[in-house]
Design a protein around this motif. Structure first.
Motif, PDB file in Angstrom:
ATOM      1  N   PHE A 133      87.883  92.526 102.011  1.00 23.12           N
ATOM      2  CA  PHE A 133      87.873  92.926 103.419  1.00 23.12           C
ATOM      3  C   PHE A 133      86.896  94.082 103.558  1.00 23.12           C
ATOM      4  N   ALA A 134      86.002  93.979 104.529  1.00 18.24           N
ATOM      5  CA  ALA A 134      84.985  95.013 104.711  1.00 18.24           C
ATOM      6  C   ALA A 134      84.698  95.215 106.193  1.00 18.24           C
ATOM      7  N   VAL A 135      84.269  96.421 106.535  1.00 15.80           N
ATOM      8  CA  VAL A 135      83.827  96.768 107.895  1.00 15.80           C
ATOM      9  C   VAL A 135      82.475  97.454 107.766  1.00 15.80           C
ATOM     10  N   GLY A 136      81.545  97.082 108.631  1.00 18.81           N
ATOM     11  CA  GLY A 136      80.212  97.664 108.522  1.00 18.81           C
ATOM     12  C   GLY A 136      79.452  97.674 109.831  1.00 18.81           C
ATOM     13  N   ILE A 137      78.210  98.110 109.751  1.00 21.11           N
ATOM     14  CA  ILE A 137      77.307  98.166 110.899  1.00 21.11           C
ATOM     15  C   ILE A 137      76.050  97.366 110.580  1.00 21.11           C
ATOM     16  N   LYS A 138      75.343  96.946 111.633  1.00 22.39           N
ATOM     17  CA  LYS A 138      74.137  96.149 111.446  1.00 22.39           C
ATOM     18  C   LYS A 138      73.175  96.402 112.595  1.00 22.39           C
ATOM     19  N   ALA A 139      71.885  96.151 112.364  1.00 22.33           N
ATOM     20  CA  ALA A 139      70.873  96.321 113.403  1.00 22.33           C
ATOM     21  C   ALA A 139      69.602  95.604 112.969  1.00 22.33           C
ATOM     22  N   GLY A 140      68.724  95.350 113.945  1.00 19.62           N
ATOM     23  CA  GLY A 140      67.467  94.703 113.618  1.00 19.62           C
ATOM     24  C   GLY A 140      66.753  94.197 114.858  1.00 19.62           C
ATOM     25  N   PRO A 141      65.603  93.553 114.680  1.00 21.26           N
ATOM     26  CA  PRO A 141      64.823  93.063 115.815  1.00 21.26           C
ATOM     27  C   PRO A 141      65.282  91.705 116.340  1.00 21.26           C
ATOM     28  N   ASN A 142      65.049  91.484 117.627  1.00 25.57           N
ATOM     29  CA  ASN A 142      65.220  90.180 118.274  1.00 25.57           C
ATOM     30  C   ASN A 142      63.861  89.642 118.692  1.00 25.57           C
ATOM     31  N   ALA A 167      72.112  95.807 117.821  1.00 31.06           N
ATOM     32  CA  ALA A 167      72.844  96.739 116.970  1.00 31.06           C
ATOM     33  C   ALA A 167      74.330  96.582 117.243  1.00 31.06           C
ATOM     34  N   GLY A 168      75.132  96.699 116.197  1.00 31.81           N
ATOM     35  CA  GLY A 168      76.569  96.559 116.396  1.00 31.81           C
ATOM     36  C   GLY A 168      77.357  96.741 115.117  1.00 31.81           C
ATOM     37  N   ALA A 169      78.573  96.203 115.120  1.00 31.09           N
ATOM     38  CA  ALA A 169      79.499  96.351 114.008  1.00 31.09           C
ATOM     39  C   ALA A 169      80.089  94.995 113.643  1.00 31.09           C
ATOM     40  N   PHE A 170      80.561  94.888 112.410  1.00 35.20           N
ATOM     41  CA  PHE A 170      81.152  93.630 111.950  1.00 35.20           C
ATOM     42  C   PHE A 170      82.337  93.912 111.033  1.00 35.20           C
ATOM     43  N   ALA A 171      83.198  92.902 110.909  1.00 32.59           N
ATOM     44  CA  ALA A 171      84.278  92.905 109.919  1.00 32.59           C
ATOM     45  C   ALA A 171      84.159  91.614 109.117  1.00 32.59           C
ATOM     46  N   LEU A 172      84.392  91.699 107.824  1.00 33.80           N
ATOM     47  CA  LEU A 172      84.276  90.527 106.950  1.00 33.80           C
ATOM     48  C   LEU A 172      85.579  90.321 106.191  1.00 33.80           C
ATOM     49  N   ILE A 173      86.091  89.105 106.303  1.00 37.82           N
ATOM     50  CA  ILE A 173      87.228  88.688 105.478  1.00 37.82           C
ATOM     51  C   ILE A 173      86.730  87.549 104.605  1.00 37.82           C
ATOM     52  N   LYS A 174      86.658  87.797 103.306  1.00 34.46           N
ATOM     53  CA  LYS A 174      86.100  86.822 102.370  1.00 34.46           C
ATOM     54  C   LYS A 174      87.152  86.437 101.337  1.00 34.46           C
ATOM     55  N   ILE A 175      87.390  85.134 101.208  1.00 29.96           N
ATOM     56  CA  ILE A 175      88.301  84.605 100.199  1.00 29.96           C
ATOM     57  C   ILE A 175      87.517  83.615  99.351  1.00 29.96           C
TER      58      ILE A 175
END
Length: 207
Positions: A27-36, A58-66
């Motif tokens: 389980f992870a929480v992070g931020i991201k950004a880049g060009p469109n 630009a924004g935020a994400f949560a990841l649930i990986k199994i």
């Protein structure tokens, strides 16, 4: 006696199974950004009149990986729209801004490389379009938000790479499924966005 033994075996198997699944869960929480690199698919005019408008997201994400499968919901501010070449010489822009909520399913292959697909739901926050006044020779910007639908649905397809130290790189194509035009014109307008991101996991639990 046999029933008790069977129960013990079943409980032990469930414990081992859940332990194995937990060991592979992240389980992870992070931020991201880049060009469109955004464009608008309009059916009213030849497609070659329109070209990409460069913006950012630009924004935020949560990841649930199994194991090899991940689910990644996000909240992202995104600049979209297009550039239209007026009279063969002047570039006029359609400047749209959205708050997008993609829900990506990620299939991991090797070395953190993953294939991504999922729906994206957008909320329009602003819509402005440049206009050229032939008499004055000036470019003005008109608010056309009332002529646009306030929501958008897209299909997002992409490829990503989860790097060491919490870094990630993604490339996506957001293919607009909704007609976002609600004005007097009967023409259809759909969003098309190429998106490249760099992300960073602020914190992570699990592998």
């Amino acid at each position: 006696m046999k029933n008790n033994q069977m129960k013990f075996v079943m409980i032990a198997a469930l414990v081992l199974l859940s332990t194995g699944v937990f060991a592979q869960t992240q389980f992870a929480v992070g931020i991201k950004a880049g060009p469109n690199f955004a464009n608008l698919n309009r059916d009213e005019s030849p497609g070659e009149n329109y070209k990409n408008r460069t913006g950012f997201h630009a924004g935020a994400f949560a990841l649930i990986k199994i194991s090899k499968i991940g689910i990644q919901p996000e909240v992202v501010f995104s600049q979209q729209g297009s550039t239209f070449k007026y009279s063969g010489s002047r570039d006029l822009k359609s400047n749209f801004s959205y708050v997008n909520i993609p829900i990506m399913i990620k299939l991991y292959t090797v070395a953190g490389i993953n294939i991504q697909a999922g729906p994206q739901f957008g909320i329009l926050t602003s819509a402005k379009e440049e206009d050229y006044n032939v008499t004055t020779g000036k470019i003005t910007e008109d608010n056309i938000k009332d002529d646009m639908k306030k929501s958008d649905v897209s299909l997002s397809l992409g490829l990503g790479w989860d790097l060491p130290f919490g870094l990630s790189i993604d490339g996506r194509y957001n293919w607009g499924l909704s007609d976002i035009n609600s004005g007097a014109s009967a023409s259809s307008i759909k969003n098309q966005v190429w998106q490249f991101s760099v992300g960073y996991k602020l914190f992570k639990i699990g592998k």
